[in-house]
Design an enzyme around this catalytic site. Structure first.
Site, PDB file in Angstrom:
ATOM      1  N   LYS A  59       4.141   0.324  -4.010  1.00 15.38           N
ATOM      2  CA  LYS A  59       3.116  -0.229  -3.203  1.00 15.38           C
ATOM      3  C   LYS A  59       1.801   1.214  -3.071  1.00 15.38           C
ATOM      4  O   LYS A  59       1.854   2.881  -3.296  1.00 15.38           O
ATOM      5  CB  LYS A  59       3.286  -0.329  -2.283  1.00 15.38           C
ATOM      6  CG  LYS A  59       3.485  -2.081  -2.026  1.00 15.38           C
ATOM      7  CD  LYS A  59       4.234  -2.129  -0.593  1.00 15.38           C
ATOM      8  CE  LYS A  59       4.657  -3.661  -1.035  1.00 15.38           C
ATOM      9  NZ  LYS A  59       4.978  -4.474   0.363  1.00 15.38           N
ATOM     10  N   TYR A  99       0.419 -12.907  -3.058  1.00 18.42           N
ATOM     11  CA  TYR A  99       0.658 -12.667  -1.482  1.00 18.42           C
ATOM     12  C   TYR A  99       0.548 -14.926  -0.626  1.00 18.42           C
ATOM     13  O   TYR A  99      -0.057 -14.795   0.437  1.00 18.42           O
ATOM     14  CB  TYR A  99       0.603 -12.446  -0.715  1.00 18.42           C
ATOM     15  CG  TYR A  99       0.980 -11.055  -0.644  1.00 18.42           C
ATOM     16  CD1 TYR A  99       2.454 -11.013  -0.462  1.00 18.42           C
ATOM     17  CD2 TYR A  99       0.434  -9.536  -0.673  1.00 18.42           C
ATOM     18  CE1 TYR A  99       3.399  -9.986  -1.146  1.00 18.42           C
ATOM     19  CE2 TYR A  99       0.830  -8.611  -1.408  1.00 18.42           C
ATOM     20  CZ  TYR A  99       2.844  -9.227  -0.834  1.00 18.42           C
ATOM     21  OH  TYR A  99       2.921  -7.444  -1.157  1.00 18.42           O
ATOM     22  N   ASN A 162       5.351  -0.753   3.245  1.00 20.91           N
ATOM     23  CA  ASN A 162       7.030  -0.538   3.156  1.00 20.91           C
ATOM     24  C   ASN A 162       7.434  -0.277   1.819  1.00 20.91           C
ATOM     25  O   ASN A 162       8.130  -1.330   1.509  1.00 20.91           O
ATOM     26  CB  ASN A 162       7.678  -2.195   3.463  1.00 20.91           C
ATOM     27  CG  ASN A 162       7.193  -3.221   3.226  1.00 20.91           C
ATOM     28  OD1 ASN A 162       5.843  -3.314   2.110  1.00 20.91           O
ATOM     29  ND2 ASN A 162       7.588  -4.212   3.542  1.00 20.91           N
ATOM     30  N   HIS A 165       7.183  -3.964  -3.174  1.00 23.18           N
ATOM     31  CA  HIS A 165       7.458  -5.663  -3.471  1.00 23.18           C
ATOM     32  C   HIS A 165       8.848  -5.607  -4.508  1.00 23.18           C
ATOM     33  O   HIS A 165       8.945  -4.148  -5.376  1.00 23.18           O
ATOM     34  CB  HIS A 165       5.991  -6.461  -3.992  1.00 23.18           C
ATOM     35  CG  HIS A 165       6.391  -7.169  -4.332  1.00 23.18           C
ATOM     36  ND1 HIS A 165       7.054  -8.689  -3.453  1.00 23.18           N
ATOM     37  CD2 HIS A 165       6.887  -8.326  -5.443  1.00 23.18           C
ATOM     38  CE1 HIS A 165       7.107  -9.327  -3.966  1.00 23.18           C
ATOM     39  NE2 HIS A 165       6.860  -8.724  -5.403  1.00 23.18           N
ATOM     40  N   GLU A 176       6.500 -13.520 -11.277  1.00 20.60           N
ATOM     41  CA  GLU A 176       5.793 -12.548 -10.748  1.00 20.60           C
ATOM     42  C   GLU A 176       5.933 -12.071 -12.237  1.00 20.60           C
ATOM     43  O   GLU A 176       4.769 -11.119 -12.611  1.00 20.60           O
ATOM     44  CB  GLU A 176       6.543 -11.793  -9.949  1.00 20.60           C
ATOM     45  CG  GLU A 176       6.315 -12.416  -8.306  1.00 20.60           C
ATOM     46  CD  GLU A 176       7.789 -12.430  -6.628  1.00 20.60           C
ATOM     47  OE1 GLU A 176       7.516 -11.027  -7.618  1.00 20.60           O
ATOM     48  OE2 GLU A 176       7.015 -12.255  -6.453  1.00 20.60           O
TER      49      GLU A 176
HETATM   50  N1  UDP Z   1       3.879  -7.401   5.409  1.00 22.57           N
HETATM   51  C1  UDP Z   1       2.699  -7.524   7.192  1.00 22.57           C
HETATM   52  N2  UDP Z   1       2.822  -8.123   8.464  1.00 22.57           N
HETATM   53  C2  UDP Z   1       3.801  -8.997   8.653  1.00 22.57           C
HETATM   54  C3  UDP Z   1       4.665  -9.428   7.469  1.00 22.57           C
HETATM   55  C4  UDP Z   1       4.495  -8.994   5.292  1.00 22.57           C
HETATM   56  O1  UDP Z   1       1.960  -6.626   6.483  1.00 22.57           O
HETATM   57  O2  UDP Z   1       4.315  -9.190   9.198  1.00 22.57           O
HETATM   58  C5  UDP Z   1       3.048  -7.280   4.424  1.00 22.57           C
HETATM   59  C6  UDP Z   1       4.641  -6.472   4.377  1.00 22.57           C
HETATM   60  O3  UDP Z   1       3.811  -5.581   2.938  1.00 22.57           O
HETATM   61  C7  UDP Z   1       4.994  -7.429   3.337  1.00 22.57           C
HETATM   62  C8  UDP Z   1       3.854  -8.026   2.882  1.00 22.57           C
HETATM   63  O4  UDP Z   1       3.630  -8.229   3.541  1.00 22.57           O
HETATM   64  O5  UDP Z   1       6.284  -6.454   2.615  1.00 22.57           O
HETATM   65  C9  UDP Z   1       5.208  -9.609   2.052  1.00 22.57           C
HETATM   66  O6  UDP Z   1       5.900  -9.778   2.809  1.00 22.57           O
HETATM   67  P1  UDP Z   1       6.758 -11.252   2.883  1.00 22.57           P
HETATM   68  O7  UDP Z   1       7.379 -11.631   4.324  1.00 22.57           O
HETATM   69  O8  UDP Z   1       7.007 -11.675   1.737  1.00 22.57           O
HETATM   70  O9  UDP Z   1       8.393  -9.640   2.584  1.00 22.57           O
HETATM   71  P2  UDP Z   1       8.958  -8.949   1.599  1.00 22.57           P
HETATM   72  O10 UDP Z   1       9.751 -10.452   0.643  1.00 22.57           O
HETATM   73  O11 UDP Z   1       7.659  -7.680   1.229  1.00 22.57           O
HETATM   74  O12 UDP Z   1       9.675  -8.207   2.372  1.00 22.57           O
HETATM   75 MG    MG Z   2       8.150 -11.572  -0.351  1.00 26.94          MG
END
Ligand code: UDP
Ligand code: MG
Length: 203
Positions: A59, A99, A162, A165, A176
């Site tokens: 990211k 997303y 975080n 991805h 993807e």
């Molecule tokens: N995200 C966020 N707030 C939240 C949940 C997700 O900003 O409460 C962002 C975060 O950067 C995350 C991305 O949205 O990595 C995609 O969310 P997902 O639930 O798919 O989590 P991941 O698969 O990345 O663990």
């Molecule tokens: Mg995800």
């Protein structure tokens, strides 16, 4: 075919003998790789044919914090093969697709801003059970809850910023990878260290 094996097979007999005396390791390595490949061929498979591919995105915050090398090193030390890698600028259109499960969430505009702040680095990683292995290495979504030893647990403090991805299932990984790579940007090679990463019955 492994390039070292290919070279070895093409070596004239005299050179092969010289290689044997001058560089025993090279000789042993080439013999073992040839044996490994022929065993797999007899089984009707080729090394790597049952490996998965998964998508990782480094990211913008990772790029801006100069963590690219640290994160890629984790995957390489694990033994994952980089099948594709490039830098690209994301925009809202591709993020709405990527997303889609989050577009209605209140934090979505912030997520778009964060993910478009600079180019990202997209990586296609290959390995046995690569999707689950990479997800486990990535850790929980919120970096503060992610276990120490995971990438998010070691490098982040945020739920949104975080670090990476990572695809969450083989089905999503396939979609993807197509979303971010053209087919000719994915390279189907195997490292010469393959036999040191897996036993023959794992491939
Ligand atoms: N995200 C966020 N707030 C939240 C949940 C997700 O900003 O409460 C962002 C975060 O950067 C995350 C991305 O949205 O990595 C995609 O969310 P997902 O639930 O798919 O989590 P991941 O698969 O990345 O663990
Ligand atoms: Mg995800």
């Amino acid at each position: 075919m492994c390039i070292n094996t290919a070279l070895y097979r093409r070596m004239p007999r005299t050179l092969t003998c010289i290689s044997h005396y001058l560089n025993t390791d090279f000789f042993v390595f080439c013999s073992k790789m040839a044996n490994f490949e022929s065993k797999s061929k007899k089984k009707g498979t080729f090394p790597g044919s049952n490996m998965e591919q998964t998508l990782v995105i480094l990211k913008p915050s990772t790029i801006r914090r100069f963590l690219v090398g640290d994160v890629l090193t984790r995957f390489q030390h694990k033994g994952l093969i980089i099948s594709g890698i490039k830098m690209m600028q994301l925009d809202e259109t591709i993020l709405r697709e990527h997303y889609a499960h989050l577009v209605d969430r209140p934090f979505f505009p912030d997520l778009v801003e964060s993910m478009t702040a600079t180019p990202v680095i997209v990586v296609c990683l290959k390995g046995k059970d690569a999707v689950a292995v990479v997800r486990a290495m990535t850790g929980s979504t919120n970096s503060r809850n992610a276990a120490p030893g995971t990438i998010r647990g070691d490098f982040g403090m945020s739920g949104q910023e975080n670090i990476v991805h990572a695809s969450d299932s083989p089905e999503n990984a396939a979609v993807e990878i197509k979303r971010f790579f053209h087919p000719d940007e994915i390279f189907d090679y195997l490292p010469c260290a393959l036999r040191l990463l897996y036993a023959p019955d794992e491939l």
